[in-house]
Design a protein around this motif. Sequence first.
Motif, PDB file in Angstrom:
ATOM      1  N   GLY A   1     -40.999 -10.667   5.988  1.00  0.00           N
ATOM      2  CA  GLY A   1     -41.858 -11.240   7.008  1.00  0.00           C
ATOM      3  C   GLY A   1     -41.073 -11.288   8.301  1.00  0.00           C
ATOM      4  N   PHE A   2     -41.708 -10.896   9.378  1.00  0.00           N
ATOM      5  CA  PHE A   2     -41.045 -10.914  10.670  1.00  0.00           C
ATOM      6  C   PHE A   2     -41.750 -11.891  11.588  1.00  0.00           C
ATOM      7  CE2 PHE A   2     -40.468  -6.629   8.982  1.00  0.00           C
ATOM      8  CZ  PHE A   2     -39.093  -6.534   9.017  1.00  0.00           C
ATOM      9  N   TRP A   3     -40.986 -12.778  12.170  1.00  0.00           N
ATOM     10  CA  TRP A   3     -41.543 -13.727  13.128  1.00  0.00           C
ATOM     11  C   TRP A   3     -41.104 -13.259  14.498  1.00  0.00           C
ATOM     12  CZ3 TRP A   3     -45.109 -17.345  12.882  1.00  0.00           C
ATOM     13  CH2 TRP A   3     -45.168 -18.330  13.872  1.00  0.00           C
ATOM     14  N   TYR A   4     -42.049 -12.813  15.304  1.00  0.00           N
ATOM     15  CA  TYR A   4     -41.705 -12.221  16.599  1.00  0.00           C
ATOM     16  C   TYR A   4     -42.738 -12.660  17.623  1.00  0.00           C
ATOM     17  CZ  TYR A   4     -40.981  -8.582  20.132  1.00  0.00           C
ATOM     18  OH  TYR A   4     -40.752  -7.907  21.300  1.00  0.00           O
ATOM     19  N   ASP A   5     -42.261 -13.213  18.738  1.00  0.00           N
ATOM     20  CA  ASP A   5     -43.171 -13.681  19.793  1.00  0.00           C
ATOM     21  C   ASP A   5     -44.298 -14.559  19.242  1.00  0.00           C
ATOM     22  OD1 ASP A   5     -41.824 -12.707  21.899  1.00  0.00           O
ATOM     23  OD2 ASP A   5     -43.217 -11.098  22.397  1.00  0.00           O
ATOM     24  N   ARG A   6     -43.908 -15.539  18.426  1.00  0.00           N
ATOM     25  CA  ARG A   6     -44.850 -16.528  17.894  1.00  0.00           C
ATOM     26  C   ARG A   6     -45.965 -15.933  17.044  1.00  0.00           C
ATOM     27  NH1 ARG A   6     -43.633 -17.932  22.877  1.00  0.00           N
ATOM     28  NH2 ARG A   6     -45.586 -17.320  23.850  1.00  0.00           N
ATOM     29  N   ALA A   7     -45.716 -14.742  16.500  1.00  0.00           N
ATOM     30  CA  ALA A   7     -46.701 -14.150  15.590  1.00  0.00           C
ATOM     31  C   ALA A   7     -45.986 -13.688  14.330  1.00  0.00           C
ATOM     32  CB  ALA A   7     -47.412 -12.987  16.265  1.00  0.00           C
ATOM     33  N   TRP A   8     -46.674 -13.783  13.211  1.00  0.00           N
ATOM     34  CA  TRP A   8     -46.074 -13.432  11.933  1.00  0.00           C
ATOM     35  C   TRP A   8     -46.538 -12.038  11.495  1.00  0.00           C
ATOM     36  CZ3 TRP A   8     -42.188 -14.955   9.191  1.00  0.00           C
ATOM     37  CH2 TRP A   8     -42.101 -14.635   7.834  1.00  0.00           C
TER      38      TRP A   8
ATOM     39  N   LYS B   1     -45.448   2.311  11.689  1.00  0.00           N
ATOM     40  CA  LYS B   1     -46.824   2.156  11.187  1.00  0.00           C
ATOM     41  C   LYS B   1     -46.971   0.882  10.350  1.00  0.00           C
ATOM     42  CE  LYS B   1     -46.359   5.071   7.036  1.00  0.00           C
ATOM     43  NZ  LYS B   1     -46.080   3.933   6.152  1.00  0.00           N
ATOM     44  N   ASP B   2     -45.880   0.426   9.747  1.00  0.00           N
ATOM     45  CA  ASP B   2     -45.943  -0.792   8.943  1.00  0.00           C
ATOM     46  C   ASP B   2     -45.906  -2.047   9.810  1.00  0.00           C
ATOM     47  OD1 ASP B   2     -46.064   0.617   6.571  1.00  0.00           O
ATOM     48  OD2 ASP B   2     -43.889   0.645   6.320  1.00  0.00           O
ATOM     49  N   LEU B   3     -45.060  -2.020  10.840  1.00  0.00           N
ATOM     50  CA  LEU B   3     -44.918  -3.202  11.685  1.00  0.00           C
ATOM     51  C   LEU B   3     -46.016  -3.261  12.741  1.00  0.00           C
ATOM     52  CD1 LEU B   3     -43.163  -5.687  11.944  1.00  0.00           C
ATOM     53  CD2 LEU B   3     -41.664  -4.437  13.499  1.00  0.00           C
ATOM     54  N   GLY B   4     -46.387  -2.094  13.262  1.00  0.00           N
ATOM     55  CA  GLY B   4     -47.502  -2.027  14.188  1.00  0.00           C
ATOM     56  C   GLY B   4     -47.137  -2.197  15.655  1.00  0.00           C
ATOM     57  N   PHE B   5     -45.862  -2.463  15.918  1.00  0.00           N
ATOM     58  CA  PHE B   5     -45.416  -2.590  17.308  1.00  0.00           C
ATOM     59  C   PHE B   5     -43.911  -2.334  17.349  1.00  0.00           C
ATOM     60  CE2 PHE B   5     -44.656  -6.637  15.358  1.00  0.00           C
ATOM     61  CZ  PHE B   5     -43.469  -7.099  15.912  1.00  0.00           C
ATOM     62  N   ILE B   6     -43.389  -2.159  18.542  1.00  0.00           N
ATOM     63  CA  ILE B   6     -41.943  -1.983  18.681  1.00  0.00           C
ATOM     64  C   ILE B   6     -41.367  -3.223  19.344  1.00  0.00           C
ATOM     65  CG2 ILE B   6     -40.097  -0.603  19.686  1.00  0.00           C
ATOM     66  CD1 ILE B   6     -41.974   1.792  19.605  1.00  0.00           C
ATOM     67  N   PRO B   7     -40.551  -3.971  18.627  1.00  0.00           N
ATOM     68  CA  PRO B   7     -39.956  -5.178  19.218  1.00  0.00           C
ATOM     69  C   PRO B   7     -39.065  -4.807  20.406  1.00  0.00           C
ATOM     70  CG  PRO B   7     -39.657  -5.124  16.838  1.00  0.00           C
ATOM     71  CD  PRO B   7     -40.135  -3.767  17.245  1.00  0.00           C
ATOM     72  N   GLU B   8     -38.822  -5.778  21.269  1.00  0.00           N
ATOM     73  CA  GLU B   8     -37.953  -5.532  22.420  1.00  0.00           C
ATOM     74  C   GLU B   8     -36.681  -6.345  22.297  1.00  0.00           C
ATOM     75  OE1 GLU B   8     -40.086  -6.218  26.054  1.00  0.00           O
ATOM     76  OE2 GLU B   8     -41.857  -5.166  25.293  1.00  0.00           O
ATOM     77  N   ARG B   9     -35.643  -5.854  22.931  1.00  0.00           N
ATOM     78  CA  ARG B   9     -34.361  -6.545  22.842  1.00  0.00           C
ATOM     79  C   ARG B   9     -34.411  -7.900  23.531  1.00  0.00           C
ATOM     80  NH1 ARG B   9     -30.025  -4.546  27.036  1.00  0.00           N
ATOM     81  NH2 ARG B   9     -29.058  -6.242  25.913  1.00  0.00           N
ATOM     82  N   ASP B  10     -33.466  -8.742  23.169  1.00  0.00           N
ATOM     83  CA  ASP B  10     -33.361 -10.102  23.699  1.00  0.00           C
ATOM     84  C   ASP B  10     -34.537 -10.982  23.290  1.00  0.00           C
ATOM     85  OD1 ASP B  10     -30.884  -9.725  24.839  1.00  0.00           O
ATOM     86  OD2 ASP B  10     -31.717  -9.031  26.735  1.00  0.00           O
ATOM     87  N   HIS B  11     -35.254 -10.575  22.269  1.00  0.00           N
ATOM     88  CA  HIS B  11     -36.272 -11.439  21.686  1.00  0.00           C
ATOM     89  C   HIS B  11     -35.689 -12.040  20.419  1.00  0.00           C
ATOM     90  CE1 HIS B  11     -39.041  -9.603  24.439  1.00  0.00           C
ATOM     91  NE2 HIS B  11     -40.068 -10.276  23.953  1.00  0.00           N
ATOM     92  N   GLU B  12     -36.195 -13.172  20.062  1.00  0.00           N
ATOM     93  CA  GLU B  12     -35.819 -13.774  18.799  1.00  0.00           C
ATOM     94  C   GLU B  12     -36.593 -13.055  17.702  1.00  0.00           C
ATOM     95  OE1 GLU B  12     -36.404 -18.010  16.499  1.00  0.00           O
ATOM     96  OE2 GLU B  12     -36.640 -17.930  18.669  1.00  0.00           O
ATOM     97  N   PHE B  13     -35.921 -12.795  16.610  1.00  0.00           N
ATOM     98  CA  PHE B  13     -36.541 -12.057  15.527  1.00  0.00           C
ATOM     99  C   PHE B  13     -36.102 -12.708  14.230  1.00  0.00           C
ATOM    100  CE2 PHE B  13     -37.165  -8.297  12.781  1.00  0.00           C
ATOM    101  CZ  PHE B  13     -38.369  -7.826  13.267  1.00  0.00           C
ATOM    102  N   ALA B  14     -37.007 -13.409  13.584  1.00  0.00           N
ATOM    103  CA  ALA B  14     -36.652 -14.080  12.338  1.00  0.00           C
ATOM    104  C   ALA B  14     -37.140 -13.248  11.167  1.00  0.00           C
ATOM    105  CB  ALA B  14     -37.270 -15.472  12.289  1.00  0.00           C
ATOM    106  N   ILE B  15     -36.313 -13.151  10.151  1.00  0.00           N
ATOM    107  CA  ILE B  15     -36.677 -12.377   8.977  1.00  0.00           C
ATOM    108  C   ILE B  15     -36.724 -13.304   7.779  1.00  0.00           C
ATOM    109  CG2 ILE B  15     -36.026 -10.478   7.471  1.00  0.00           C
ATOM    110  CD1 ILE B  15     -34.421  -9.340   9.753  1.00  0.00           C
ATOM    111  N   LYS B  16     -37.810 -13.220   7.047  1.00  0.00           N
ATOM    112  CA  LYS B  16     -37.929 -14.028   5.838  1.00  0.00           C
ATOM    113  C   LYS B  16     -37.915 -13.102   4.631  1.00  0.00           C
ATOM    114  CE  LYS B  16     -40.806 -17.583   3.686  1.00  0.00           C
ATOM    115  NZ  LYS B  16     -42.063 -18.353   3.816  1.00  0.00           N
ATOM    116  N   VAL B  17     -36.882 -13.216   3.834  1.00  0.00           N
ATOM    117  CA  VAL B  17     -36.764 -12.390   2.646  1.00  0.00           C
ATOM    118  C   VAL B  17     -36.538 -13.307   1.453  1.00  0.00           C
ATOM    119  CG1 VAL B  17     -35.495 -10.541   1.510  1.00  0.00           C
ATOM    120  CG2 VAL B  17     -35.740 -10.524   3.982  1.00  0.00           C
TER     121      VAL B  17
END
Length: 119
Positions: A30-37, A75-91
């Motif tokens: 699970g990726f938490w990026y820009d307040r969206a899961w 295609k799985d994530l649906g977007f390209i994250p940008e640098r200097d963003h917080e990126f939380a990974i739930k595994v």
Amino acid sequence: GKGILMDFKAQCDADMAVFHNSAEFATVAGFWYDRAWHEAPAVLDHEAAAERQRKSGDNAPGVSELEALVYVAHKDLGFIPERDHEFAIKVAGVTQEYNILKVDYEDGEIILELGAYME
């Protein structure tokens, strides 16, 4: 010899679909990026990150350490994250927060270099 390694590389290149198939190498993360899961199959590589960190020798004070590399199909994530963003990974129920140090994008694959998240 060298032949085997090249074959392996070619095999890897040819086999992205399998690589990202969660039954094979990837873990569904699970990726938490820009307040969206978001959820997507991802391959986390701490070894390669440590290796890259050593090669760069970039251990100046204040420089964020490279902690993990993450490979995920666009295609799985649906977007390209940008640098200097917080990126939380739930595994496996454990969430780890990172800061995106670098984003590479090639042939439909996103490669994130993740460093420690600073409060």
